[in-house]
Design a protein around this motif. Sequence first.
Motif, PDB file in Angstrom:
ATOM      1  N   GLU A   1       0.826  -1.215   0.000  1.00 56.17           N
ATOM      2  CA  GLU A   1       0.000   0.000   0.000  1.00 56.17           C
ATOM      3  C   GLU A   1       0.862   1.268   0.000  1.00 56.17           C
ATOM      4  O   GLU A   1       0.566   2.234  -0.704  1.00 56.17           O
ATOM      5  N   TYR A   2       1.940   1.270   0.776  1.00 57.19           N
ATOM      6  CA  TYR A   2       2.791   2.456   0.892  1.00 57.19           C
ATOM      7  C   TYR A   2       3.906   2.492  -0.149  1.00 57.19           C
ATOM      8  O   TYR A   2       4.641   3.476  -0.235  1.00 57.19           O
ATOM      9  N   GLY A   3       4.057   1.428  -0.911  1.00 58.97           N
ATOM     10  CA  GLY A   3       5.043   1.405  -1.978  1.00 58.97           C
ATOM     11  C   GLY A   3       6.488   1.309  -1.522  1.00 58.97           C
ATOM     12  O   GLY A   3       7.377   1.882  -2.142  1.00 58.97           O
ATOM     13  N   HIS A   4       6.721   0.600  -0.430  1.00 58.55           N
ATOM     14  CA  HIS A   4       8.100   0.370  -0.003  1.00 58.55           C
ATOM     15  C   HIS A   4       8.307  -1.105   0.315  1.00 58.55           C
ATOM     16  O   HIS A   4       7.388  -1.902   0.210  1.00 58.55           O
ATOM     17  N   SER A   5       9.520  -1.461   0.681  1.00 60.04           N
ATOM     18  CA  SER A   5       9.865  -2.870   0.886  1.00 60.04           C
ATOM     19  C   SER A   5       9.215  -3.436   2.152  1.00 60.04           C
ATOM     20  O   SER A   5       8.892  -2.704   3.093  1.00 60.04           O
ATOM     21  N   ILE A   6       9.101  -4.756   2.148  1.00 63.46           N
ATOM     22  CA  ILE A   6       8.599  -5.456   3.337  1.00 63.46           C
ATOM     23  C   ILE A   6       9.590  -5.264   4.484  1.00 63.46           C
ATOM     24  O   ILE A   6       9.186  -5.071   5.634  1.00 63.46           O
ATOM     25  N   GLU A   7      10.889  -5.271   4.162  1.00 61.99           N
ATOM     26  CA  GLU A   7      11.910  -5.058   5.185  1.00 61.99           C
ATOM     27  C   GLU A   7      11.709  -3.705   5.868  1.00 61.99           C
ATOM     28  O   GLU A   7      11.810  -3.593   7.090  1.00 61.99           O
ATOM     29  N   ARG A   8      11.409  -2.677   5.072  1.00 68.64           N
ATOM     30  CA  ARG A   8      11.187  -1.346   5.643  1.00 68.64           C
ATOM     31  C   ARG A   8       9.955  -1.340   6.542  1.00 68.64           C
ATOM     32  O   ARG A   8       9.955  -0.780   7.634  1.00 68.64           O
ATOM     33  N   GLU A   9       8.886  -2.006   6.101  1.00 70.47           N
ATOM     34  CA  GLU A   9       7.658  -2.034   6.902  1.00 70.47           C
ATOM     35  C   GLU A   9       7.864  -2.819   8.190  1.00 70.47           C
ATOM     36  O   GLU A   9       7.422  -2.382   9.258  1.00 70.47           O
ATOM     37  N   LEU A  10       8.539  -3.964   8.117  1.00 71.86           N
ATOM     38  CA  LEU A  10       8.819  -4.728   9.336  1.00 71.86           C
ATOM     39  C   LEU A  10       9.716  -3.924  10.278  1.00 71.86           C
ATOM     40  O   LEU A  10       9.515  -3.939  11.497  1.00 71.86           O
ATOM     41  N   GLY A  11      10.686  -3.204   9.716  1.00 71.18           N
ATOM     42  CA  GLY A  11      11.537  -2.338  10.533  1.00 71.18           C
ATOM     43  C   GLY A  11      10.741  -1.229  11.200  1.00 71.18           C
ATOM     44  O   GLY A  11      10.921  -0.944  12.388  1.00 71.18           O
ATOM     45  N   PHE A  12       9.850  -0.610  10.437  1.00 72.36           N
ATOM     46  CA  PHE A  12       8.994   0.442  10.975  1.00 72.36           C
ATOM     47  C   PHE A  12       8.151  -0.097  12.138  1.00 72.36           C
ATOM     48  O   PHE A  12       8.087   0.516  13.205  1.00 72.36           O
ATOM     49  N   LEU A  13       7.517  -1.248  11.928  1.00 72.60           N
ATOM     50  CA  LEU A  13       6.659  -1.819  12.971  1.00 72.60           C
ATOM     51  C   LEU A  13       7.472  -2.222  14.197  1.00 72.60           C
ATOM     52  O   LEU A  13       7.022  -2.048  15.336  1.00 72.60           O
ATOM     53  N   PHE A  14       8.683  -2.728  13.972  1.00 69.67           N
ATOM     54  CA  PHE A  14       9.544  -3.101  15.090  1.00 69.67           C
ATOM     55  C   PHE A  14       9.942  -1.879  15.919  1.00 69.67           C
ATOM     56  O   PHE A  14       9.847  -1.889  17.152  1.00 69.67           O
ATOM     57  N   VAL A  15      10.384  -0.813  15.256  1.00 65.92           N
ATOM     58  CA  VAL A  15      10.766   0.410  15.972  1.00 65.92           C
ATOM     59  C   VAL A  15       9.550   0.997  16.680  1.00 65.92           C
ATOM     60  O   VAL A  15       9.633   1.433  17.837  1.00 65.92           O
ATOM     61  N   HIS A  16       8.406   0.990  16.010  1.00 62.10           N
ATOM     62  CA  HIS A  16       7.164   1.476  16.611  1.00 62.10           C
ATOM     63  C   HIS A  16       6.870   0.691  17.893  1.00 62.10           C
ATOM     64  O   HIS A  16       6.586   1.280  18.945  1.00 62.10           O
ATOM     65  N   GLY A  17       6.969  -0.634  17.797  1.00 58.63           N
ATOM     66  CA  GLY A  17       6.730  -1.473  18.970  1.00 58.63           C
ATOM     67  C   GLY A  17       7.727  -1.206  20.082  1.00 58.63           C
ATOM     68  O   GLY A  17       7.359  -1.140  21.259  1.00 58.63           O
ATOM     69  N   PHE A  18       8.999  -1.046  19.731  1.00 61.44           N
ATOM     70  CA  PHE A  18      10.031  -0.759  20.726  1.00 61.44           C
ATOM     71  C   PHE A  18       9.732   0.551  21.458  1.00 61.44           C
ATOM     72  O   PHE A  18       9.830   0.628  22.690  1.00 61.44           O
ATOM     73  N   LEU A  19       9.366   1.591  20.703  1.00 55.99           N
ATOM     74  CA  LEU A  19       9.065   2.872  21.345  1.00 55.99           C
ATOM     75  C   LEU A  19       7.873   2.750  22.293  1.00 55.99           C
ATOM     76  O   LEU A  19       7.862   3.367  23.363  1.00 55.99           O
ATOM     77  N   HIS A  20       6.892   1.927  21.939  1.00 56.92           N
ATOM     78  CA  HIS A  20       5.795   1.667  22.873  1.00 56.92           C
ATOM     79  C   HIS A  20       6.315   0.984  24.138  1.00 56.92           C
ATOM     80  O   HIS A  20       5.880   1.317  25.248  1.00 56.92           O
ATOM     81  N   LEU A  21       7.238   0.038  23.984  1.00 50.68           N
ATOM     82  CA  LEU A  21       7.772  -0.670  25.153  1.00 50.68           C
ATOM     83  C   LEU A  21       8.403   0.271  26.158  1.00 50.68           C
ATOM     84  O   LEU A  21       8.346   0.025  27.363  1.00 50.68           O
ATOM     85  N   ILE A  22       9.020   1.344  25.668  1.00 50.02           N
ATOM     86  CA  ILE A  22       9.731   2.245  26.582  1.00 50.02           C
ATOM     87  C   ILE A  22       8.905   3.472  26.956  1.00 50.02           C
ATOM     88  O   ILE A  22       9.428   4.403  27.563  1.00 50.02           O
ATOM     89  N   GLY A  23       7.611   3.473  26.603  1.00 49.38           N
ATOM     90  CA  GLY A  23       6.715   4.509  27.119  1.00 49.38           C
ATOM     91  C   GLY A  23       6.120   5.484  26.122  1.00 49.38           C
ATOM     92  O   GLY A  23       5.282   6.302  26.492  1.00 49.38           O
ATOM     93  N   TYR A  24       6.529   5.435  24.868  1.00 45.94           N
ATOM     94  CA  TYR A  24       5.922   6.322  23.870  1.00 45.94           C
ATOM     95  C   TYR A  24       4.498   5.872  23.572  1.00 45.94           C
ATOM     96  O   TYR A  24       4.178   4.690  23.661  1.00 45.94           O
ATOM     97  N   ASP A  25       3.673   6.837  23.191  1.00 44.57           N
ATOM     98  CA  ASP A  25       2.315   6.538  22.757  1.00 44.57           C
ATOM     99  C   ASP A  25       1.902   7.562  21.718  1.00 44.57           C
ATOM    100  O   ASP A  25       2.639   8.521  21.462  1.00 44.57           O
ATOM    101  N   HIS A  26       0.735   7.374  21.146  1.00 46.47           N
ATOM    102  CA  HIS A  26       0.261   8.307  20.126  1.00 46.47           C
ATOM    103  C   HIS A  26      -1.236   8.546  20.284  1.00 46.47           C
ATOM    104  O   HIS A  26      -1.998   8.523  19.327  1.00 46.47           O
ATOM    105  N   ASN A  27      -1.638   8.807  21.534  1.00 48.62           N
ATOM    106  CA  ASN A  27      -3.048   9.075  21.827  1.00 48.62           C
ATOM    107  C   ASN A  27      -3.450  10.500  21.472  1.00 48.62           C
ATOM    108  O   ASN A  27      -4.625  10.771  21.261  1.00 48.62           O
TER     109      ASN A  27
END
Length: 182
Positions: free
Chosen positions: A133-159
């Motif tokens: 959908e976003y026109g980039h690699s699967i590696e980039r999307e998995l990396g994005f989701l991993f970093v997103h998840g990591f930031l949630h683990l350490i207290g970031y949110d997007h409410n």
Amino acid sequence: MALTLTWTDEQDEYSISHELIARLEELLRLAGSAEQVKDGEVALTFVDDEAIRELNKQYRGIDKPTDVLSFSMLEMTEDELTIVFGDEEFADDDFAPDAGHDEAEDEEEGESYEEPLGDIVISVPRAIAQAQEYGHSIERELGFLFVHGFLHLIGYDHNTEEEEKAMFSRQEDILQQAGLTR
């Protein structure tokens, strides 16, 4: 001690390569450095849509698949366990089943124990669909989701809009450093 990544693959949609895991370990180091998190273990699980739908339903009350879920070991909520041991009560993050165990001794003997930061669960089918959908690699999307998840683990949110702007800016900075651009 250092930041470490452990992972399991519970899906059949996409072959998880050693190169991908090396890239995620690099992202973990970059994100840890950016956020001044030097030690801890992140457990990553790759799943299919059905598995993440079940987790989303169980833990968030939302009966549909999502792309990533994070379960932080750093946060304590009302719903988490209180452990009773003898006459004493412990919050689950205070409980030490190996009380009296000397971590310094382990380090001298070459063993080490990384404090768990939490678990990240990624739906590989969602990641594939979003990459297309976003026109980039699967590696980039998995990396994005991993970093997103990591930031949630350490207290970031997007409410709020402000929180979302800060979190997504951090994610993009880390992904840029790793060369995972759109």
